[in-house]
Scaffold this motif. Structure first.
Motif, PDB file in Angstrom:
ATOM      1  N   GLY C 101      22.683 117.019 -43.407  1.00 30.18           N
ATOM      2  CA  GLY C 101      24.009 117.558 -44.144  1.00 30.18           C
ATOM      3  C   GLY C 101      23.282 117.229 -44.880  1.00 30.18           C
ATOM      4  O   GLY C 101      23.475 117.450 -46.472  1.00 30.18           O
ATOM      5  N   ILE C 102      21.927 116.381 -45.584  1.00 26.26           N
ATOM      6  CA  ILE C 102      21.776 115.410 -46.455  1.00 26.26           C
ATOM      7  C   ILE C 102      20.588 117.301 -47.186  1.00 26.26           C
ATOM      8  O   ILE C 102      20.706 117.726 -48.954  1.00 26.26           O
ATOM      9  N   ARG C 103      19.905 117.424 -46.234  1.00 24.12           N
ATOM     10  CA  ARG C 103      19.036 119.093 -46.802  1.00 24.12           C
ATOM     11  C   ARG C 103      20.265 120.304 -47.591  1.00 24.12           C
ATOM     12  O   ARG C 103      19.848 120.712 -48.277  1.00 24.12           O
ATOM     13  N   SER C 104      21.254 119.822 -46.202  1.00 21.71           N
ATOM     14  CA  SER C 104      21.965 121.171 -46.371  1.00 21.71           C
ATOM     15  C   SER C 104      23.244 121.148 -48.353  1.00 21.71           C
ATOM     16  O   SER C 104      23.124 121.410 -49.013  1.00 21.71           O
ATOM     17  N   SER C 105      22.634 119.324 -48.466  1.00 18.61           N
ATOM     18  CA  SER C 105      23.810 119.139 -50.000  1.00 18.61           C
ATOM     19  C   SER C 105      22.722 119.449 -51.053  1.00 18.61           C
ATOM     20  O   SER C 105      23.176 119.796 -51.978  1.00 18.61           O
ATOM     21  N   LYS C 106      21.517 119.094 -51.079  1.00 21.00           N
ATOM     22  CA  LYS C 106      20.469 119.835 -51.822  1.00 21.00           C
ATOM     23  C   LYS C 106      20.550 120.747 -52.254  1.00 21.00           C
ATOM     24  O   LYS C 106      20.183 121.490 -53.220  1.00 21.00           O
ATOM     25  N   SER C 107      20.481 122.110 -51.516  1.00 21.37           N
ATOM     26  CA  SER C 107      20.733 123.372 -52.037  1.00 21.37           C
ATOM     27  C   SER C 107      22.012 123.728 -51.077  1.00 21.37           C
ATOM     28  O   SER C 107      22.084 124.423 -51.143  1.00 21.37           O
ATOM     29  N   TYR C 108      23.142 123.202 -51.881  1.00 18.77           N
ATOM     30  CA  TYR C 108      24.455 124.340 -51.691  1.00 18.77           C
ATOM     31  C   TYR C 108      24.569 125.077 -51.999  1.00 18.77           C
ATOM     32  O   TYR C 108      23.697 125.732 -52.991  1.00 18.77           O
ATOM     33  N   ASN C 109      24.938 125.768 -51.331  1.00 24.32           N
ATOM     34  CA  ASN C 109      25.079 127.271 -51.543  1.00 24.32           C
ATOM     35  C   ASN C 109      24.223 128.122 -51.690  1.00 24.32           C
ATOM     36  O   ASN C 109      24.300 129.411 -51.562  1.00 24.32           O
ATOM     37  N   SER C 110      23.688 127.565 -50.993  1.00 26.65           N
ATOM     38  CA  SER C 110      22.246 128.442 -50.450  1.00 26.65           C
ATOM     39  C   SER C 110      22.071 128.637 -48.814  1.00 26.65           C
ATOM     40  O   SER C 110      23.465 128.691 -48.131  1.00 26.65           O
ATOM     41  N   GLU C 218      29.615 114.971 -53.265  1.00 25.53           N
ATOM     42  CA  GLU C 218      30.588 114.043 -54.073  1.00 25.53           C
ATOM     43  C   GLU C 218      29.931 113.551 -55.245  1.00 25.53           C
ATOM     44  O   GLU C 218      29.678 113.707 -56.290  1.00 25.53           O
ATOM     45  N   ILE C 219      28.890 112.638 -54.599  1.00 31.35           N
ATOM     46  CA  ILE C 219      28.972 111.875 -55.394  1.00 31.35           C
ATOM     47  C   ILE C 219      27.091 112.789 -56.042  1.00 31.35           C
ATOM     48  O   ILE C 219      27.035 112.004 -56.836  1.00 31.35           O
ATOM     49  N   LEU C 220      26.392 113.725 -55.669  1.00 27.84           N
ATOM     50  CA  LEU C 220      25.533 113.980 -56.358  1.00 27.84           C
ATOM     51  C   LEU C 220      26.078 114.603 -58.135  1.00 27.84           C
ATOM     52  O   LEU C 220      25.572 114.859 -58.383  1.00 27.84           O
ATOM     53  N   PHE C 224      25.901 108.554 -62.565  1.00 26.60           N
ATOM     54  CA  PHE C 224      24.923 107.752 -62.431  1.00 26.60           C
ATOM     55  C   PHE C 224      24.210 108.450 -61.633  1.00 26.60           C
ATOM     56  O   PHE C 224      22.386 108.164 -61.859  1.00 26.60           O
ATOM     57  N   VAL C 225      24.020 109.342 -61.248  1.00 26.57           N
ATOM     58  CA  VAL C 225      22.649 110.157 -60.717  1.00 26.57           C
ATOM     59  C   VAL C 225      22.878 111.143 -61.222  1.00 26.57           C
ATOM     60  O   VAL C 225      21.048 111.066 -61.399  1.00 26.57           O
ATOM     61  N   THR C 226      23.012 111.357 -62.296  1.00 24.81           N
ATOM     62  CA  THR C 226      23.213 112.205 -63.699  1.00 24.81           C
ATOM     63  C   THR C 226      21.539 111.603 -64.375  1.00 24.81           C
ATOM     64  O   THR C 226      20.877 111.323 -64.997  1.00 24.81           O
ATOM     65  N   ALA C 227      22.474 110.188 -64.732  1.00 23.36           N
ATOM     66  CA  ALA C 227      22.138 109.276 -65.471  1.00 23.36           C
ATOM     67  C   ALA C 227      20.653 108.746 -65.281  1.00 23.36           C
ATOM     68  O   ALA C 227      19.347 108.541 -65.776  1.00 23.36           O
ATOM     69  N   ALA C 228      20.425 108.536 -63.773  1.00 21.11           N
ATOM     70  CA  ALA C 228      19.265 108.012 -62.708  1.00 21.11           C
ATOM     71  C   ALA C 228      17.860 109.721 -63.143  1.00 21.11           C
ATOM     72  O   ALA C 228      16.693 109.315 -63.658  1.00 21.11           O
ATOM     73  N   TYR C 242      20.223 106.769 -54.761  1.00 18.22           N
ATOM     74  CA  TYR C 242      21.243 106.497 -56.065  1.00 18.22           C
ATOM     75  C   TYR C 242      22.093 107.708 -54.218  1.00 18.22           C
ATOM     76  O   TYR C 242      23.227 106.518 -54.308  1.00 18.22           O
ATOM     77  N   ALA C 243      22.223 108.545 -54.354  1.00 17.84           N
ATOM     78  CA  ALA C 243      23.279 109.133 -53.748  1.00 17.84           C
ATOM     79  C   ALA C 243      23.359 108.703 -51.769  1.00 17.84           C
ATOM     80  O   ALA C 243      24.275 108.527 -51.834  1.00 17.84           O
ATOM     81  N   PHE C 244      22.062 108.539 -51.298  1.00 14.40           N
ATOM     82  CA  PHE C 244      22.471 108.656 -49.932  1.00 14.40           C
ATOM     83  C   PHE C 244      23.161 107.643 -50.005  1.00 14.40           C
ATOM     84  O   PHE C 244      24.199 107.158 -49.167  1.00 14.40           O
ATOM     85  N   ARG C 245      22.556 106.419 -50.733  1.00 13.50           N
ATOM     86  CA  ARG C 245      22.719 104.882 -50.006  1.00 13.50           C
ATOM     87  C   ARG C 245      25.236 104.920 -50.507  1.00 13.50           C
ATOM     88  O   ARG C 245      24.646 104.295 -50.167  1.00 13.50           O
ATOM     89  N   ASN C 246      25.215 105.611 -51.530  1.00  9.18           N
ATOM     90  CA  ASN C 246      26.471 105.392 -52.375  1.00  9.18           C
ATOM     91  C   ASN C 246      27.387 106.277 -50.786  1.00  9.18           C
ATOM     92  O   ASN C 246      27.947 106.125 -50.406  1.00  9.18           O
ATOM     93  N   ALA C 247      26.508 107.463 -50.588  1.00  3.92           N
ATOM     94  CA  ALA C 247      27.088 108.211 -49.734  1.00  3.92           C
ATOM     95  C   ALA C 247      27.181 107.483 -48.090  1.00  3.92           C
ATOM     96  O   ALA C 247      28.247 108.325 -47.235  1.00  3.92           O
ATOM     97  N   PHE C 248      26.731 106.537 -48.057  1.00  2.24           N
ATOM     98  CA  PHE C 248      26.440 106.355 -46.944  1.00  2.24           C
ATOM     99  C   PHE C 248      27.515 105.643 -45.681  1.00  2.24           C
ATOM    100  O   PHE C 248      28.085 105.425 -44.792  1.00  2.24           O
TER     101      PHE C 248
END
Lengths: 292, 320, 325
Positions: C101-110, C218-220, C224-228, C242-248
């Protein structure tokens, strides 16, 4: 009709062309529909296109692998697998259709009534529904089916009981939202009767979500039906059914007769997949989430 | 060599509805220690410009053309890893909404320690903690609150934390993107004071992006006015205040309520912000311009240097 | 609480006297009556209801219709097998699901994104027992890498820790064999565990893929993700810390919810792989029309699900600083 209804109907009745333009989700719906329709047509036409009678025993030598004469092989009773595959979907489709219909007829009205009226009725019904929802679905279905016995209707009933809460919940959550919206309150203010409000304001807005839930429900129903058959709670044995083929085929595994379970299994997967694609595609289309 | 040199930058957003040119061939230079204000309406492209400088343009935006030089290095050409080391340490960024800019599951002290240690791997926990305490003092937060979580702070305090994070590693440039828009007026003043104080102390260049002219005039030496992705006027703030040239600038100045003219009507600029998907032919401002001429509807004006350090993009002053 | 009453109602109120159903063919009225008495089924319904609950508090889940032995005992001895299967399946489902799921979100729409999503969807559409049988065919019968049934080689059951006269065992073969210090048993128990938990885990991972992906997406996009990123933090840090800890957190809740589905799937998996757990017990009892045992089993399932929900709620409150403080 209000503006919102019109938008919903516009969305609900997309032309084929517009579906292809809606990106991946649109293609998913199309693909799903093609799969499902093909299987339905195949099942309907099966009495005329099967090379052999699917229930007849010993049409060929027992346990033969796929060959020219029997493209999908034969099982331990000498039945032709191809014929069984072509005609085996009927039961599942029937059971699924029946259970979804029951769910719609029961779940939606109860949801509407409970959430619109509110109060104790709502609380009690919600409690019941939540209890069912939280319970492992397959377990519940198995138990109910065990109590009721075999048969298409019984199977459909047991599956329906498990999934009614899903409809209830989604209807309820929508109704609760819409109930508080200004235009509903405005309607009440000008004296519209309760059932008018429900029917012409709330219901049309629910339809997209209900359709979405129903299609996924179809897929689940099929898988649950297969599961019920597998534990012995399915239908009578003489009707060709993919579920039965899978269950029976288990015995033939150690002897390496892979064709008896593989083909029915693939068909079940395809059917479930078809509905899932439609359902997911629809829900993507109707709830665009991540568009830029 | 200038600190920051943006050269003919063009940034597009490729949306389903069409292409939006958020930044249209923009060039400017910033030297060490300057304060520059970037002012414009929402959608003028000022935020996108800010994001470009740290290469964090959100998709579907891409840089179509141009170069961005930071101390002689074109950051549009470097690797992500190199860019990463520039962000935070050379260029700091302050975001608009303090309620959503901090990680809810991390305490504020950790935000700093993590920042420090990722840029200075040799730094021990002890040192990082000390540095953090110092920064807390600088921005005016009690050091005892190091282990508190973001939701335990008010908006104003969170913005202080953000400012602290942006300036922690003594960057040469700080970009503040609408830093006070989400705060109430009294806190606004305090935050801006803090920002300037830090700027002074660390000799940083500050790019202040906002739509609030009042803030700009109070705090910036130079001002750049943006409209529909282009610069329409730039000058020193005193000059701009005394002699605004572009009709848009004049319009903006008129909208600042002036207590001495209390019985006069509040002015506003007629019309509405441009539809970036469907810009009119010619100068994008002409539909709202009180001084519009025939040529404005046909051609786009170029920048004319009216005075030293005062340029304007308008046919009233040349613009051929 | 309500759940249990509901369950009780189902088993009781449904058409068909359980005793009669048990004796599907005709049996003499005396036999039927004596069975009723032995099982306490002749008392009025309300009495039975209270008796049952009292019994529950003592861990008494009724008596089997087949041999009148306590159902509770049978259930407790079958429980660890299911627990072990559930744990490992959950590890596979969640582990695989989250990572993908994380990999999928990282490469959105690929392509990778779509492929992973398709994988999850297809997996869910596969009937569990079909997948199980496929695995049995390929890996068991075909390649002989893994056994096709059972929990461990006969006679190899681990005994757990023995301290003098005291024996301590969890019933989980993997844990027990480690406690015993017997690596061979450990390896074997894993070997037998592998196919069943892989089957169950794969089918369920689709849900985790979908949920992780959508939460991450959603979280990405949040500030605060962009700020990071704007602070120059490493991509790894941003993604996980940042992202996953909040999505978890929602994923954790999902794990709890999926437990119910897991139990359902376990029934099919255990039957396919002859895994001696609660699921197979249920199916057995159904075949014997042992309705009291079935009831006991269902009640137990209900209790389990309720317990897991409770644990998840507590964990959630602990992990979310906003609630904790």
């Amino acid at each position: 009709m209000t503006e919102i209804d019109q938008t919903i109907y516009k969305r609900l009745t997309p032309s084929l062309k517009s579906l292809t333009q809606r990106g991946l989700a649109g293609w998913m719906v199309i693909a799903g529909c093609i799969i499902v329709l093909s299987i339905v047509i195949m099942t309907i036409l099966s009495p005329w296109i099967t090379p052999y009678d699917p229930s007849a025993l010993n049409v060929g030598p027992l346990r033969t692998p796929p060959s020219m004469q029997f493209p999908l092989g034969t099982n331990h009773l000498g039945q032709d697998m191809l014929s069984r595959i072509l005609s085996g979907g009927g039961n599942m489709l029937l059971v699924a259709l029946l259970s979804v219909t029951i769910c719609l007829l029961i779940g939606v009205p109860i949801g509407l009534v409970a959430s619109y009226i509110g109060g104790a009725v709502d609380k009690i019904l919600s409690l019941i529904m939540d209890s069912i929802y939280a319970f492992p679905g397959l377990v519940l279905a198995i138990v109910i089916a065990a109590m009721l016995g075999r048969g298409v209707v019984n199977m459909a009933l047991s599956i329906a009981v498990v999934y009614v809460p899903s409809y209830f919940r989604i209807v309820r959550s929508h109704v609760l939202t819409i109930k508080e919206l200004p235009y509903t309150q405005a309607a009440r203010a000008i004296g519209a009767k309760g059932y008018t409000i429900v029917l012409s304001y709330i219901l049309p807005n629910l339809i997209p979500s209900i359709v979405s839930v129903a299609t996924i429900n179809f897929a689940d129903a099929i898988l649950t039906a297969a599961g019920l058959t597998f534990v012995g709670l399915g239908l009578e044995k003489d009707i060709p059914d993919w579920g039965w083929d899978l269950t029976d085929g288990r015995m033939l595994l150690p002897s390496g007769a892979w064709w008896v379970i593989t083909f029915p299994g693939i068909m079940i997967v395809l059917l479930a997949l078809g509905f899932t694609l439609i359902g997911e595609g629809l829900s993507d289309l109707l709830n665009p989430r991540l568009d830029h | 060599m200038s600190l920051l040199n943006v050269e003919s930058l063009t940034v597009d957003y490729q949306t389903r509805a069409g292409r939006v040119r958020a930044v249209d061939v923009v060039s400017f230079v910033i030297e060490k220690g300057e304060t520059v204000g970037l002012v414009g309406e929402s959608g003028s492209g000022k935020s996108t410009l800010g994001h470009s400088i740290v290469r964090l343009i959100p998709p579907p935006g891409i840089v179509k053309n141009g170069k961005i030089w930071i101390e002689g290095k074109n950051i549009l050409n470097i690797t992500e890893e190199e860019m990463r080391s520039i962000r935070g340490s050379k260029v700091g960024y302050i975001f608009q909404d303090p309620t959503t800019s901090l990680n809810p599951v991390k305490n504020v002290g950790d935000h700093f320690i993590e920042l420090i240690q990722q840029h200075q791997p040799k730094c021990s926990n002890e040192e990082a903690l000390n540095q953090t305490r110092k920064i807390f003092q600088d921005v005016g937060i009690l050091p005892e609150r190091i282990n508190d979580y973001p939701h335990q702070f008010s908006g104003g305090m969170r913005q202080r934390i953000m400012i602290g994070l942006a300036t922690a590693l003594n960057p040469d440039i700080v970009i503040a993107d609408e830093p006070t828009t989400a705060l109430d007026v009294i806190i606004q003043a305090k935050i801006l004071d803090l920002l300037l104080e830090l700027r002074q102390k660390h000799r940083m260049a500050l790019i202040l992006i906002t739509h609030d002219l009042g803030i700009i005039f109070e705090n910036c030496e130079r001002i750049i006015v943006m409209y529909a992705g282009k610069f329409v006027e730039y000058a020193n703030s005193i000059e701009l205040h005394r002699r605004p040239l572009h009709p848009y600038t004049k319009g903006l100045l008129q909208t600042i309520p002036n207590i001495e003219l209390a019985d006069q009507k509040l002015e506003s600029i007629s019309g509405s912000p441009p539809d970036m998907l469907n810009l009119p032919n010619g100068c994008p401002f002409w539909p709202r311009c009180p001084k519009v001429m025939k040529v404005c509807k046909r051609k786009e004006p170029e920048i004319t240097q009216v005075r030293k350090n005062h340029g304007v993009r308008c046919f009233l002053y040349g613009g051929k | 609480m309500l759940l249990l009453s509901f369950v009780f109602l189902i088993v009781r109120v449904l058409p068909g006297d359980p005793v009669l159903l048990h004796f599907e063919k005709a049996a003499s009225p005396e036999t039927i009556e004596s069975m009723r008495v032995r099982l306490g089924l002749d008392k009025p319904l309300l009495n039975q209801y209270f008796d049952y609950f009292l019994g529950l508090l003592h861990g008494d889940l009724g008596k089997s219709m087949q041999d009148f032995s306590p159902v509770g005992q049978q259930i407790f001895s079958a429980f660890p097998a299911t627990l072990e299967l559930a744990i490992f399946s959950m590890i596979i489902a969640a582990g695989l699901g989250i990572v993908l799921g994380i990999r999928s979100s990282k490469s959105y729409n690929s392509f990778q994104d779509h492929a992973i999503r398709m994988f999850g969807t297809v997996m869910y559409a596969i009937p569990i027992f079909f997948l199980g049988m496929l695995f049995q065919m390929v890996f068991g019968v075909g390649l002989h890498w893994f056994p096709t049934g059972g929990r461990i080689y006969p006679g190899m059951d681990p005994d757990g820790l023995s301290l003098g006269n005291i024996q301590f065992s969890t019933g989980l073969y993997t844990v027990d064999s480690l406690l015993e210090g017997d690596l061979l048993k450990f390896a074997q128990s894993l070997r037998y565990l592998f196919l069943p938990s892989l089957t169950l885990g794969l089918v369920l991972c689709g849900v985790f893929i979908r949920m992780t992906r959508s939460n991450m997406l959603e979280i990405l996009r949040l500030d605060f993700v962009t700020a990071a990123k704007a602070r120059g933090l490493k991509e790894r840090t941003v993604l996980y810390s940042y992202a996953f800890r909040n999505a978890f957190l929602p994923v954790l809740t999902m794990m709890g919810l999926q437990f119910a589905v897991l139990l359902g799937g376990a029934i099919l998996t255990e039957t396919t792989f002859s895994w001696p757990g609660l699921g197979r017990y249920l199916v057995d009892r159904i075949n014997f029309r042992d309705y009291t045992a079935i009831q006991g089993d269902i009640v137990f399932f209900g209790l389990l699900v309720a317990l897991v929900s409770l644990v998840v709620d507590i964990l959630y409150a602990y992990l979310d600083p906003r609630i904790r403080l």
